[in-house]
Design an enzyme around this catalytic site. Sequence first.
Site, short mmCIF file in Angstrom:
data_model
loop_
_atom_site.label_atom_id
_atom_site.label_comp_id
_atom_site.label_asym_id
_atom_site.label_seq_id
_atom_site.Cartn_x
_atom_site.Cartn_y
_atom_site.Cartn_z
N VAL A 151 -5.17 -12.61 1.00
CA VAL A 151 -5.85 -13.70 0.29
C VAL A 151 -5.97 -13.43 -1.22
CG1 VAL A 151 -8.17 -12.82 0.86
CG2 VAL A 151 -7.88 -15.21 0.28
N ILE B 288 0.84 -1.20 0.00
CA ILE B 288 0.00 0.00 0.00
C ILE B 288 0.88 1.25 0.00
CG2 ILE B 288 -1.87 1.24 1.15
CD1 ILE B 288 -2.62 -1.44 2.53
N TYR C 178 -2.43 -8.86 16.43
CA TYR C 178 -2.33 -7.84 15.38
C TYR C 178 -3.44 -6.80 15.51
CZ TYR C 178 -2.86 -5.67 10.77
OH TYR C 178 -3.03 -4.77 9.75
N1 LIG Z 1 -3.25 -4.94 3.31
C1 LIG Z 1 -4.38 -4.78 4.00
O1 LIG Z 1 -5.43 -5.29 3.62
C2 LIG Z 1 -4.39 -3.97 5.27
C3 LIG Z 1 -5.57 -3.93 6.02
C4 LIG Z 1 -5.59 -3.19 7.20
C5 LIG Z 1 -4.48 -2.45 7.58
N2 LIG Z 1 -3.34 -2.51 6.82
C6 LIG Z 1 -2.18 -1.72 7.26
O2 LIG Z 1 -1.62 -1.05 6.14
C7 LIG Z 1 -0.21 -0.91 6.30
C8 LIG Z 1 0.50 -1.39 5.04
O3 LIG Z 1 0.23 -2.77 4.84
P1 LIG Z 1 0.63 -3.56 3.52
O4 LIG Z 1 -0.44 -4.50 3.22
O5 LIG Z 1 1.08 -2.60 2.49
O6 LIG Z 1 1.84 -4.43 4.04
P2 LIG Z 1 3.37 -4.54 3.58
O7 LIG Z 1 3.98 -5.65 4.37
O8 LIG Z 1 3.46 -4.61 2.10
O9 LIG Z 1 3.95 -3.13 4.06
C9 LIG Z 1 4.49 -2.91 5.35
C10 LIG Z 1 5.84 -2.22 5.16
O10 LIG Z 1 6.39 -1.92 6.43
C11 LIG Z 1 7.79 -2.20 6.37
N3 LIG Z 1 8.27 -2.42 7.74
C12 LIG Z 1 7.97 -3.46 8.58
N4 LIG Z 1 8.61 -3.29 9.75
C13 LIG Z 1 9.31 -2.13 9.67
C14 LIG Z 1 10.17 -1.44 10.57
N5 LIG Z 1 10.42 -1.91 11.80
N6 LIG Z 1 10.74 -0.28 10.15
C15 LIG Z 1 10.51 0.20 8.90
N7 LIG Z 1 9.70 -0.42 8.01
C16 LIG Z 1 9.10 -1.57 8.39
C17 LIG Z 1 7.89 -3.43 5.50
O11 LIG Z 1 9.18 -3.64 4.97
C18 LIG Z 1 6.85 -3.11 4.42
O12 LIG Z 1 7.42 -2.40 3.34
C19 LIG Z 1 0.13 -1.67 7.56
O13 LIG Z 1 0.23 -0.75 8.62
C20 LIG Z 1 -1.05 -2.59 7.79
O14 LIG Z 1 -1.23 -2.90 9.15
C21 LIG Z 1 -3.26 -3.26 5.69
#
Ligand SMILES: NC(=O)c1ccc[n+]([C@@H]2O[C@H](COP(=O)([O-])OP(=O)(O)OC[C@H]3O[C@@H](n4cnc5c(N)ncnc54)[C@H](O)[C@@H]3O)[C@@H](O)[C@H]2O)c1
Length: 314
Positions: A188, A13, A144
């Site tokens: 998923v 995202i 989580y």
């Molecule tokens: N994908 C979904 O459906 C969804 C739904 C609800 C909430 N979210 C939230 O959206 C955000 C992005 O999710 P995503 O799906 O893109 O996941 P993603 O895993 O692709 O992105 C998370 C990013 O955070 C980075 N990261 C992790 N730990 C870190 C740290 N300690 N320091 C610096 N960077 C770090 C990772 O390398 C990654 O690039 C998250 O906060 C997630 O909780 C996502």
Amino acid sequence: MNRVVVTGGAGFIGSGLVRALLADGVKHVAVVDNLLSGKEENLTEVRDRIEFHNADIRDHAAMRKIFEGTDVVFHLAAIPSVPRSIQDPLPSHDVNINGTFTVLSAASDAKVRRVVYAASSSAYGDTLVLPKVETMLPKPKSPYALQKLAGEYYGSVFHSCFGLEFVALRFFNVFGPRQDPSSAYSGVLSLFMKCLIERKAPVIFGDGEQSRDFTYVDDVASLVIKAAKAKGVEGNVYNAGNGNRYTLNFIWSQLQAIEGVDIPPTFGPPREGDVRDSQADTALAIKELGHDPKFPIDKALKLTLDWYKKSISA
Ligand SMILES: NC(=O)c1ccc[n+]([C@@H]2O[C@H](COP(=O)([O-])OP(=O)(O)OC[C@H]3O[C@@H](n4cnc5c(N)ncnc54)[C@H](O)[C@@H]3O)[C@@H](O)[C@H]2O)c1
């Protein structure tokens, strides 16, 4: 909004948000990511237009320095998985709670105007009523979900005690290009896309009748930018969904129809911590942020599948 930082900007995202911010005319976009699940390739076409910091959000001194002179921090970095937080709770607690605290604290110290936070619909847990409204009492079912909720609470306290503008958006099952399908913890829809292209049966945990408000990544990115600009919304929490819900069985059948194949899924045991049904009430986000999703499910599934086809064959 001239200078912004996107934590987690090399993720699924986050990298979509970086593109949307540049397209919106933001002059200076910096990314903080330790590449735990993110990849620099996600930023390839925009790499020369951004500043990239391979840094950990738990490093206060580094965050304080990077945030200097920044208008808005978009805080998306996290370990974003329900099952992973159950199998290995320590790292996800550390990144999602301590990391979020560190981002808020460094942003406050650096006099950042606003933090927009990627919260999660998982915070609601199983509700008796659908759609889920922001006024419902959260009931997280997994570490989580609790961690993401704690981030909301911490943000609202940084707003009330330290004057940091804070807006939380509860994302509902986001999907689209660049969602990584390579791990058992992957979203998923990314797993469905990979299975479809490889003509393999996906494993659906449970009976497949669990439902989700699947939201296309570009709609989420647009809303996140609106949340950074909106006035009078500081301290608030908004649902960031589409307002619909579809079962996993329905989505898999739609994908098969697009490809003209017949691949019955395999069913596994339900997963601990998973919410049964999820659907956003989007009225508040529409009214106060101007939320205006542009990608209905059929269009979004096709766009996503096209991207996976290109990236898997590349
Ligand atoms: N994908 C979904 O459906 C969804 C739904 C609800 C909430 N979210 C939230 O959206 C955000 C992005 O999710 P995503 O799906 O893109 O996941 P993603 O895993 O692709 O992105 C998370 C990013 O955070 C980075 N990261 C992790 N730990 C870190 C740290 N300690 N320091 C610096 N960077 C770090 C990772 O390398 C990654 O690039 C998250 O906060 C997630 O909780 C996502």
